[in-house]
Design a protein around this motif. Structure first.
Motif, PDB file in Angstrom:
ATOM      1  N   LEU A 150      -1.175 -47.008  16.980  1.00 56.75           N
ATOM      2  CA  LEU A 150      -0.757 -47.996  15.996  1.00 56.75           C
ATOM      3  C   LEU A 150      -0.911 -47.422  14.595  1.00 56.75           C
ATOM      4  CD1 LEU A 150       0.200 -50.984  15.851  1.00 56.75           C
ATOM      5  CD2 LEU A 150      -2.199 -51.622  15.575  1.00 56.75           C
ATOM      6  N   GLY A 151      -0.008 -47.785  13.698  1.00 55.85           N
ATOM      7  CA  GLY A 151       0.081 -47.157  12.389  1.00 55.85           C
ATOM      8  C   GLY A 151      -0.902 -47.662  11.352  1.00 55.85           C
ATOM      9  N   PHE A 152      -2.192 -47.515  11.597  1.00 55.04           N
ATOM     10  CA  PHE A 152      -3.191 -47.774  10.560  1.00 55.04           C
ATOM     11  C   PHE A 152      -3.426 -46.467   9.804  1.00 55.04           C
ATOM     12  CE2 PHE A 152      -4.962 -51.520  13.137  1.00 55.04           C
ATOM     13  CZ  PHE A 152      -4.284 -52.441  12.358  1.00 55.04           C
ATOM     14  N   MET A 153      -2.495 -46.146   8.917  1.00 53.88           N
ATOM     15  CA  MET A 153      -2.454 -44.814   8.325  1.00 53.88           C
ATOM     16  C   MET A 153      -3.595 -44.543   7.363  1.00 53.88           C
ATOM     17  SD  MET A 153      -0.975 -46.940   6.199  1.00 53.88           S
ATOM     18  CE  MET A 153      -0.770 -47.250   4.443  1.00 53.88           C
ATOM     19  N   ARG A 154      -4.243 -45.596   6.834  1.00 54.07           N
ATOM     20  CA  ARG A 154      -5.307 -45.334   5.861  1.00 54.07           C
ATOM     21  C   ARG A 154      -6.466 -44.555   6.480  1.00 54.07           C
ATOM     22  NH1 ARG A 154      -5.757 -50.874   2.286  1.00 54.07           N
ATOM     23  NH2 ARG A 154      -3.507 -51.175   2.023  1.00 54.07           N
ATOM     24  N   ARG A 155      -6.652 -44.687   7.771  1.00 53.34           N
ATOM     25  CA  ARG A 155      -7.701 -43.902   8.439  1.00 53.34           C
ATOM     26  C   ARG A 155      -7.423 -42.396   8.334  1.00 53.34           C
ATOM     27  NH1 ARG A 155     -10.218 -46.580  13.822  1.00 53.34           N
ATOM     28  NH2 ARG A 155      -9.914 -48.802  13.384  1.00 53.34           N
ATOM     29  N   TYR A 156      -6.153 -42.046   8.066  1.00 52.79           N
ATOM     30  CA  TYR A 156      -5.766 -40.635   7.997  1.00 52.79           C
ATOM     31  C   TYR A 156      -5.570 -40.154   6.570  1.00 52.79           C
ATOM     32  CZ  TYR A 156      -5.337 -41.256  12.962  1.00 52.79           C
ATOM     33  OH  TYR A 156      -5.634 -41.541  14.277  1.00 52.79           O
ATOM     34  N   ASP A 157      -5.771 -41.053   5.604  1.00 51.89           N
ATOM     35  CA  ASP A 157      -5.773 -40.651   4.200  1.00 51.89           C
ATOM     36  C   ASP A 157      -7.045 -39.848   3.940  1.00 51.89           C
ATOM     37  OD1 ASP A 157      -4.859 -41.103   1.267  1.00 51.89           O
ATOM     38  OD2 ASP A 157      -6.969 -41.718   1.300  1.00 51.89           O
ATOM     39  N   ARG A 158      -6.935 -38.746   3.206  1.00 49.52           N
ATOM     40  CA  ARG A 158      -8.081 -37.855   3.025  1.00 49.52           C
ATOM     41  C   ARG A 158      -9.270 -38.565   2.375  1.00 49.52           C
ATOM     42  NH1 ARG A 158      -3.794 -34.167   1.357  1.00 49.52           N
ATOM     43  NH2 ARG A 158      -3.325 -32.771   3.097  1.00 49.52           N
ATOM     44  N   SER A 159      -8.998 -39.423   1.393  1.00 48.83           N
ATOM     45  CA  SER A 159     -10.095 -40.107   0.704  1.00 48.83           C
ATOM     46  C   SER A 159     -10.786 -41.110   1.626  1.00 48.83           C
ATOM     47  CB  SER A 159      -9.574 -40.823  -0.540  1.00 48.83           C
ATOM     48  OG  SER A 159      -9.086 -39.897  -1.488  1.00 48.83           O
ATOM     49  N   TYR A 160     -10.012 -41.891   2.372  1.00 53.75           N
ATOM     50  CA  TYR A 160     -10.602 -42.874   3.271  1.00 53.75           C
ATOM     51  C   TYR A 160     -11.327 -42.197   4.431  1.00 53.75           C
ATOM     52  CZ  TYR A 160      -8.603 -46.882   0.884  1.00 53.75           C
ATOM     53  OH  TYR A 160      -8.332 -47.858  -0.046  1.00 53.75           O
ATOM     54  N   ALA A 161     -10.767 -41.099   4.936  1.00 51.29           N
ATOM     55  CA  ALA A 161     -11.432 -40.368   6.009  1.00 51.29           C
ATOM     56  C   ALA A 161     -12.750 -39.766   5.524  1.00 51.29           C
ATOM     57  CB  ALA A 161     -10.508 -39.270   6.542  1.00 51.29           C
ATOM     58  N   ALA A 162     -12.749 -39.225   4.302  1.00 51.32           N
ATOM     59  CA  ALA A 162     -13.981 -38.664   3.734  1.00 51.32           C
ATOM     60  C   ALA A 162     -15.025 -39.753   3.516  1.00 51.32           C
ATOM     61  CB  ALA A 162     -13.672 -37.952   2.417  1.00 51.32           C
ATOM     62  N   ALA A 163     -14.576 -40.939   3.117  1.00 50.97           N
ATOM     63  CA  ALA A 163     -15.514 -42.054   2.928  1.00 50.97           C
ATOM     64  C   ALA A 163     -16.183 -42.420   4.247  1.00 50.97           C
ATOM     65  CB  ALA A 163     -14.773 -43.258   2.351  1.00 50.97           C
TER      66      ALA A 163
ATOM     67  N   ARG B 255     -16.742 -46.013  -3.774  1.00 49.57           N
ATOM     68  CA  ARG B 255     -15.470 -46.630  -4.164  1.00 49.57           C
ATOM     69  C   ARG B 255     -14.317 -45.648  -3.950  1.00 49.57           C
ATOM     70  NH1 ARG B 255     -16.903 -49.673  -9.915  1.00 49.57           N
ATOM     71  NH2 ARG B 255     -18.225 -51.305  -9.011  1.00 49.57           N
ATOM     72  N   ILE B 256     -13.184 -46.205  -3.547  1.00 50.86           N
ATOM     73  CA  ILE B 256     -11.967 -45.415  -3.329  1.00 50.86           C
ATOM     74  C   ILE B 256     -10.829 -46.082  -4.091  1.00 50.86           C
ATOM     75  CG2 ILE B 256     -10.414 -44.426  -1.593  1.00 50.86           C
ATOM     76  CD1 ILE B 256     -12.700 -45.371   0.456  1.00 50.86           C
TER      77      ILE B 256
END
Length: 347
Positions: A123-136, A259-260
């Protein structure tokens, strides 16, 4: 290594971006078929990108035995049926969010996915694959802010996109503010807090555009959520952001805060003149999450090739839909909603 041959349904703004990624930017992937109810879109993409197969009927595309996977980027109301059909036809499936517009549909999809364990579903929850969100996520798991106790999320769409959204919503493609927009934040909250929602209070209204009242939706809305580990979520979603596309997340822990995206800056340029110091902001989700959209589809293709399942599961889609649907009900009924009681009703 063999190439995964993909057919995509939906060639709108996001679907076209996904199609470009599949066709040109992802190794070991071949965009083999495109499908849209708008024949001109199909013909243009086929001719411009040399795509061998084009369809205006989704069921016809599912008959194509050359395909390995189906990518669903159609309007939200079609997701559940198209996921079920693609799984039944034997394909691996990627679907854009949300899983469905109604809980009954989402639960049906969960049953269908579980009935096809040898097929990859993502499923397309793409924020999990954003570098900033993944690093958080990595920093939270490493204990850098202690135990997370509160998450605050802003999801604000540009004001200049309201006309196009209202057209989309009036066609019954949206599902409402919380299901269409805030569901990404709900998924992040579950991911970061490691918890499921228990109680929800949601409010909102129409302010600049009364048309939102006509479709029983909120132009701007907010929800407060208590999770089952006694953590708190505060969510704000809106369609009327004057400065552009503003996605911001804050996680407060017992030993610090993370914060992101506090300033939705387009680049590192600051212009200083009569009006003051000015930073340009991103103007849409395709610009802000360009890398994340690419990375999530790379993961989907790699899961197929490596015969493994992605971290984002159908359960994530179901649980986030439950939360979004409870927010929708709270907003519409002006009452506090107990999510567990709602879940019993769904089942």
């Amino acid at each position: 290594m063999k190439k995964v041959k993909v057919g995509i349904v939906g060639l709108g703004r996001l679907g076209l971006q996904h199609a470009k990624n599949l066709a040109f930017r992802i190794p070991h992937c071949e965009l083999t078929a495109v499908c849209s109810v708008i024949e001109e879109e199909v013909n243009e993409v086929m001719q411009k990108w040399n795509i061998p197969f084009g369809y205006t009927n989704y069921e016809d595309m599912l008959e194509n035995k050359e395909l390995d996977a189906i990518f669903i980027a159609s309007p939200s109301g079609y997701h559940c049926k198209q996921i079920n059909q693609a799984l039944e036809a034997g394909f691996h499936v990627f679907s854009e969010k949300p899983l469905g517009l109604y809980m009954e549909e989402a639960l049906e999809v969960q049953t269908a996915v579980e009935a096809h364990p040898d097929q990859v579903f993502m499923l397309g929850f793409m924020r999990r694959y954003d570098r900033s969100y993944a690093a958080a996520k990595q920093k939270i798991d490493a204990g850098e802010i202690g135990q997370p106790v509160l998450i605050r999320c802003y999801g604000l769409d540009p004001a200049n996109k309201m006309d196009s959204f209202l057209k989309f919503a009036k066609a019954n493609y949206s599902g409402g503010l919380f299901l269409d927009m805030a569901i990404h934040d709900f998924d992040l909250a579950r991911w970061y807090l490691g918890a499921e929602p228990e109680e929800i209070w949601a409010i909102g209204g129409s302010y600049a555009r009364p048309e939102f009242d006509e479709i029983q939706d909120a132009e701007t809305g907010a929800a407060m959520v208590r999770f089952d580990n006694n953590t708190t979520g505060i969510f704000v979603a809106g369609r009327n952001c004057a400065h552009g596309y503003h996605i911001e997340t804050e996680i407060i822990g017992t030993k610090g805060t993370l914060r992101i995206g506090t300033v939705p800056e387009r680049n590192q340029i600051v212009i200083m003149k009569e009006e003051g110091a000015i930073q340009e902001c991103v103007d849409g989700f395709l610009e802000r999450f360009e890398q994340a959209y690419l990375s999530e589809v790379e993961e989907f293709i790699n899961c197929i090739l490596e015969k493994r399942k992605p971290e984002v599961t159908v359960k994530d889609g179901v649980e986030s839909t439950k939360l979004a649907y409870a927010c929708k009900k709270s907003f519409e009924t002006k009452t506090l909603i107990n999510v567990k009681e709602e879940s019993v009703a769904y089942n």
